[in-house]
Design an enzyme around this catalytic site. Structure first.
Site, short mmCIF file in Angstrom:
data_model
loop_
_atom_site.label_atom_id
_atom_site.label_comp_id
_atom_site.label_asym_id
_atom_site.label_seq_id
_atom_site.Cartn_x
_atom_site.Cartn_y
_atom_site.Cartn_z
N ASP A 3 36.03 55.80 49.59
CA ASP A 3 35.28 54.55 49.51
C ASP A 3 36.22 53.52 48.89
OD1 ASP A 3 33.08 52.72 49.36
OD2 ASP A 3 32.83 53.27 47.26
N ASP A 5 34.96 49.97 47.23
CA ASP A 5 34.35 49.30 46.08
C ASP A 5 33.86 50.31 45.05
OD1 ASP A 5 34.34 46.39 46.85
OD2 ASP A 5 33.35 47.25 48.59
#
Length: 209
Positions: A3, A5
């Protein structure tokens, strides 16, 4: 599969500050659980949600306004998480890496260039490029399809409740690196194969074990 963020970029505080101010400036009302709900949503989804909070602009204008403000903030420096460059380099030397992010493509490109990550990821996917954002598995499934690998042979690195649910729903083993300010819900954290305190703990040996 990474991922972006909250895992590689400490962007959640910036997203919250920008979107909270945007809601206040355009007639909406920020709720206590708004930030946790937004984490993992695609651009289209969070823009529609902010519109539901009372923002008077249509969702496409909301998305454009917020993303423009985020890009301006990033032009002054991308706030990388501690250990992120080292972890990406360490793993990319041994394993093929993918990125499945809820950020719009424009912000992903800014981070890839600013952090020197562009040649480290074999594939990158924004959830604005798939039908559904997290917690749906669409982004991760698209990334593994582009790599030509079985999701069950992949490990995802996530921080948020929706991200953990997304990777788990895709059939991946999930390593959770909880953000201290935005910890995942206990039921989402329970889906993790492993929980590590920081990216320094993320090694090839730990994944292979």
């Amino acid at each position: 599969m990474f991922d972006l963020d909250g895992v590689l970029v400490d962007s959640e505080p910036v997203w919250e500050e920008v979107r909270r101010a945007f809601v206040a400036d355009h007639g909406g009302t920020w709720q206590e659980d708004t930030q946790s709900r937004l984490m993992g949503m695609s651009t289209q989804e969070w823009a529609a949600y902010l519109h539901e909070l009372g923002v008077t602009l249509p969702p496409d204008e909301i998305a454009r306004g917020v993303v423009d403000q985020m890009a301006e903030r990033y032009r002054h420096g991308v706030p990388l998480m501690k250990g992120a460059p080292e972890a990406v380099r360490r793993l990319a030397d041994e394993l093929p890496l993918g990125l499945a992010s809820s950020s719009p493509r424009a912000l992903i490109e800014v981070v890839l260039d600013a952090a020197g990550f562009r040649d480290r990821f074999a594939v990158t996917v924004s959830t604005e490029e798939v039908p559904r954002g997290k917690p749906a598995p669409d982004g991760y499934l698209a990334a593994t399809a582009q790599l030509g690998v079985d999701p069950r042979a992949c490990v995802a690195v996530e921080d948020s409740s929706n991200g953990l649910r997304s990777a788990h729903a895709a059939g991946m083993r999930v390593i959770a690196v909880p953000h201290p300010r935005y910890p995942p819900a206990p039921d989402a954290l329970a889906l993790a194969w492993r929980v590590v305190p920081d990216l320094d703990s993320l090694t090839v040996a730990a994944i292979e074990r």
